[in-house]
Design a protein around this motif. Structure first.
Motif: not given
Length: 396
Positions: A99-101, A226-236, A255-261
């Motif tokens: 569900i978190f995904l 920025t889009q770069k910040q959005k992508i890096l945030f869930p990874i970090v 949660l982070c995987l879902g957001n990265l997707i």
């Protein structure tokens, strides 16, 4: 035993207990709310029918039923019944991370990235966890002598009850399965029920704790992310949380995987599936499974009444904590933060943010608080998962 006696003995109605009758009436009431009143039907309808099935005698449609196995030499002595099989997803902690995904694909971290200070509101919203934990432990033990067979709650059980204050059903299930599996039905039903009641619980508290001047504050537009910040945030975020609090890994990682997707922009089919059909299926399985675990002997206990009371206090004090921190930010920023977004310190996503928006526009039609409220609500979701991980690591 004669044929007539066998037929009579197999009639479920003759084996119905008073407790089962009470639970069946409760299920009927929930069905009425979901079908006639259209009150959270996607969640309440399968949950209610699960309660109904679990309390019908003899049929074996509760989460604890095992079928006798005629093929012992092949598959052992017993096979799980239908609801027992579905409940494995709860018992083995499969459904909550998935569900978190799905939640991750629906979540925009931009408001939190643009305004990191909003995380403080999410932190304030965790007050409800500790209030519920304290109330269940001390009140439970104080009342124990008055209820034969009830010995109060252990600290571990109180911690599981406290997570109701996260205002997050999957997190409550995740924690209860690890710390207090016997209390899971009451904890899960309390968490999901009060989540549905958030529109009734929060507004009076928000009005009580804010002034007319504070309610009309117009917040400045959030900074561009920025889009770069959005992508890096869930990874970090995943790296930091999983390295520091591994016990929270399953929830935060998904949660982070879902957001990265979502933010990667390269897997739109996943995003559509996780936001719609897959989430609907998981919601159905969780609700039905939890309902099937609410048998009369496990639910109609003094523990349940204390859990329900603690859960209500948890949601109320979580709202109080978030609003008070938002008022503090309002004072320290020279009136740039509208305290009405403080209710989003609880992670009832996205309902709490909609309440902020609705009340904000009621007092000032030019006010738009929805995106500002998403920062605290996202941070609260992460914070409650981290606290759950800390509780699991420490108490288990």
């Amino acid at each position: 035993m004669s044929l007539g006696e066998s037929i009579i003995a197999s009639l479920g109605i003759l084996n119905l207990t008073m407790g089962q009758g009470i639970m069946i009436m409760l299920a009927m009431f929930f069905l009425y709310l979901s079908i006639v009143k259209k009150f959270e039907p996607l969640l309440l309808l399968p949950l209610a029918f699960g309660i109904l099935l679990a309390n019908l005698p003899i049929v074996g449609l509760d989460a604890y039923y095992f079928n006798p196995n005629k093929f012992k030499e092949l598959q052992g002595d017993q096979l799980p019944g239908l609801m027992n099989f579905l409940y494995t997803g709860i018992r083995m902690v499969i459904y909550p991370p998935l569900i978190f995904l799905c939640i991750g694909t629906m979540t925009d971290f931009s408001p939190l990235i643009a305004s990191p200070r909003s995380a403080l509101i999410g932190l304030g919203g965790q007050l409800g966890i500790f209030v519920a934990m304290a109330v269940s432990f001390y009140v439970g033990n104080a009342l124990a002598p008055f209820f034969p067979g009830f010995e109060g709650f252990t600290v571990k059980e109180a911690a599981a009850i406290g997570i109701i204050g996260s205002s997050d059903g999957p997190t409550s299930i995740f924690t209860a399965t690890r710390l207090a599996p016997d209390l899971l039905p009451a904890i899960a039903i309390a968490a999901f029920s009060y989540m549905a009641l958030v529109p009734f619980i929060q507004p009076p508290i928000m009005k009580l704790l804010t002034t007319p001047k504070e309610r009309v504050i117009v917040m400045p537009e959030p900074k561009r992310v920025t889009q770069k910040q959005k992508i890096l945030f869930p990874i970090v975020l995943a790296l930091v949380v999983l390295l520091l609090v591994p016990a929270a890994g399953a929830l935060v990682a998904m949660l982070c995987l879902g957001n990265l997707i979502r933010e990667s922009g390269v897997a739109d089919r996943y995003v559509r599936a996780f936001q719609n059909d897959f989430l609907s299926i998981l919601t159905f399985l969780v609700a039905l499974s939890i309902g099937s675990s609410a048998t009369a002997d496990r639910f109609l206990t003094p523990q349940t009444l204390i859990i329900l009371t603690s859960g209500l206090l948890a949601f109320a004090f979580g709202t109080v904590g978030g609003v008070l921190v938002a008022k503090l930010l309002c004072a320290t920023t020279g009136g740039k933060v509208n305290p009405l977004i403080g209710n989003s310190g609880v992670s009832a996503m996205p309902m709490a943010a909609r309440i902020s928006q609705r009340l904000g526009q009621f007092y000032n039609p030019n006010n738009h608080l929805l995106m500002h409220a998403m920062g605290p609500i996202v941070s609260s979701t992460i914070g409650s998962a981290v606290i759950a991980g800390i509780f699991i690591s420490y108490f288990k």
